[in-house]
Structure formats: structure tokens, C-alpha cells
Design an enzyme around this catalytic site. Sequence first.
Site, short mmCIF file in Angstrom:
data_model
loop_
_atom_site.label_atom_id
_atom_site.label_comp_id
_atom_site.label_asym_id
_atom_site.label_seq_id
_atom_site.Cartn_x
_atom_site.Cartn_y
_atom_site.Cartn_z
N GLU A 25 0.95 -1.18 0.23
CA GLU A 25 0.25 -0.21 -0.07
C GLU A 25 0.64 1.48 -0.01
OE1 GLU A 25 -1.09 1.85 3.10
OE2 GLU A 25 -0.41 0.20 5.02
N LYS A 166 -3.78 -1.25 14.11
CA LYS A 166 -3.56 -0.90 14.82
C LYS A 166 -3.52 -0.06 16.10
CE LYS A 166 -3.61 1.85 10.89
NZ LYS A 166 -4.41 3.47 10.37
N1 PSU Z 1 -0.77 0.73 9.02
C1 PSU Z 1 0.56 1.45 9.29
N2 PSU Z 1 0.31 2.55 8.86
C2 PSU Z 1 -0.62 3.52 8.23
C3 PSU Z 1 -1.98 2.59 8.07
C4 PSU Z 1 -1.96 1.77 8.44
O1 PSU Z 1 1.21 1.39 9.54
O2 PSU Z 1 -0.74 5.29 7.68
C5 PSU Z 1 -2.94 3.42 6.64
C6 PSU Z 1 -3.02 2.30 6.33
O3 PSU Z 1 -3.25 2.07 4.50
C7 PSU Z 1 -4.87 1.44 6.29
C8 PSU Z 1 -5.52 3.11 7.11
O4 PSU Z 1 -5.46 1.25 5.37
O5 PSU Z 1 -4.31 3.10 7.52
C9 PSU Z 1 -6.19 3.31 7.85
O6 PSU Z 1 -6.94 4.05 7.69
P1 PSU Z 1 -8.19 4.31 7.82
O7 PSU Z 1 -8.80 4.38 9.19
O8 PSU Z 1 -8.88 5.71 8.18
O9 PSU Z 1 -9.02 3.29 7.52
#
Ligand code: PSU
Length: 316
Positions: A25, A166
Site C-alpha cells: 500500500e 493499529k
Molecule cells: N498502518 C501503518 N500506517 C498507516 C496505515 C496503516 O502502519 O499509515 C494506513 C493504512 O493505509 C490503512 C489506513 O489502510 O491507515 C487506515 O486508515 P482509516 O482508518 O482511515 O481507514
Amino acid sequence: MTIPARTSPPVAAALRDGRPVVALESSVFAQGLPQPENREAARRMLAAVRVRGAEPAITAVARGAPVVGLDGDDLERFLAREGVRKISARDIAPAAAARADGATTVAGSLALAHAAGIVVLATGGIGGVHRVPHASRHAAGAVRDESADLVELARTPMLVVCAGAKTILDLPATMERLESLGVAVVGYKVDELPGFLTSGTGISLSWRFESPRDVAAAWRAQHDLGRMQAMLVVQPPPSPLPRAMVDDAVNRALDAAARAEIAGSALTPWLLARLEEETGGASLATNVALLESNAALAAEIAVELARDVEIGRARA
Ligand code: PSU
Ligand code: MN
């Protein structure tokens, strides 16, 4: 589904020849990590995949073109982090029409990588069900933020390697949603869900595998059943932080986010940046290291899957 994605020549060649490919990603590089660590993370992830004999494919929308295999000047713009939007699966088409630069989250990356025919994706931690911040817990009409990663995982047949969800999230609620959505979570050499920055969470896993070959076998079985869901493969970070330290830092970051009224797609990057401050930079080093080790494991699994294809062809 056909998204007219531009596949880079090396990725297209690998796919054509049935060689292993690992999707990466791009939101983690353009929003999740600051400079210069984002460049370091990209370099280490790409190298970890290549050294194991697989082809890395960063997914993104570059000046309106959905790309599988972001590189060169395009990648440089994303690492500069300027004018690059964070885009989920729903944003790919509007970003294309707007000729925008968009860094794809796990959800957006699943859509692009699957359309290109890639099976394995590596990330740090998936998005999930957010916690309700203390300050807004009793606020009328407060909505619980839930990542689109979950819904895309539920309808995209890909193997996703991560260190769990996360730390900033409500992990029990996230696991419940994954269960409802039919997404298997399998531990790689662990019985407990890793906490992204921490090795454990106290949440036990139903399945555990000891080798990339065993993970590949589980994937084959799922594929042969024609199921549409992703399978999550989780492993702890190589240099985990103590749980008490992370919990304190997360609580302070969440309170600060509530006070600053941060919401929507800005929330995750904001919390990750705040967590860095709260841990004195320790979370950053752990984040980069786990991204590299997840890319490495994803490559090993992709290599096993490509071997399956060869076996299949030899038998045919
Ligand atoms: N994991 C990380 N750093 C990030 C993300 C995930 O270590 O920046 C990003 C990924 O792209 C994940 C996104 O899909 O955060 C999720 O964001 P949201 O909660 O807005 O869907
Ligand atoms: Mn969200």
C-alpha cells in the site's frame, strides 16, 4: 471488475510469467510515516521483497492513473508527501477523474492489486473499528469511525500480511467485525493477536501456522472453496514496545484527538503522528521495522504460492 490500472513493466512481466508478486500500500508512505523514515521504509520493504525472489508492486493513483508498481518520479512525489491525498477504495474513480495523486490505504490497495491479479499484500497494521474517544463518549450523535479496510477485506480474495490492527483502534471490536465478515485471522508462529507496536494484546487466535508453506496451503484451500474473503496473516513486530508504554501513549493521543476534534480519514494519520511524539520516536522505529518484516513474510508466502502454480502446471 476491471479497473484500467497501469501495471509497471516489471510487475506485468512477473504476473505474466507466474512469478511471485507482493502488493504494497502507499498511504503508509505518503501519510502514515514522516520524512525521511517513509523513504527508509519504502527502500527496506522493496528490498525485503526482491531479495526473496518476489516482485514488489506499490499501488497508488498517480496523476489520475491507477498504478500497480509505482516507481521513479511518481514514487518521489509520494515520498515528498505534498499534494498526495489519502484514498480508499471508494476514492479511486473520483481521484482518476480529478487527475489527482492519491496514496491508497489497505482498502484502496486491495481493489487495485486484486484487479491486477496479485494475491499477496503486505502492510503494517490494517484499519479497523476506532475507539470512542473519552471526550465524545457521551456526545449526542457521536459516530464510531470504522475503516473501509474491513469491508474490502470481506470482499477481496487476497492474503494480507500485517502486525494486527493499529494500536489506536478498539481491537476486540475489530476482531469481532472480522469474525462477522468471515475474514480468517491466522497467526504466524503466534497464538495471540499482535498489537501492531506490541507483541501481544491478550486476544487469542484460532489458527496458527509455522511456515510460509503452511500459510500457502491454507490459502489454497480457501481459494479452492471459491471464497471471496481475504485471509489475514499476523505476526508481531520484530522489536515490540512494552504494552504499558503504548497504552499510555495511545490514551493521551486519543484524548488529544478528541480535544482537537479530528475525524474522518485524517484521524488515523493524526493519531500515528501523535503516537510518535508520545513515545519519543520509539513507535516510528518499530513501525518501520515491522513493515520490513511483513514485506519479507509476504514475499516468502508469495514464493510458496508461485511454487504451487508450477506444481499445478507440471501435473497438468
Ligand atoms: N498502518 C501503518 N500506517 C498507516 C496505515 C496503516 O502502519 O499509515 C494506513 C493504512 O493505509 C490503512 C489506513 O489502510 O491507515 C487506515 O486508515 P482509516 O482508518 O482511515 O481507514
Ligand atoms: Mn475512517
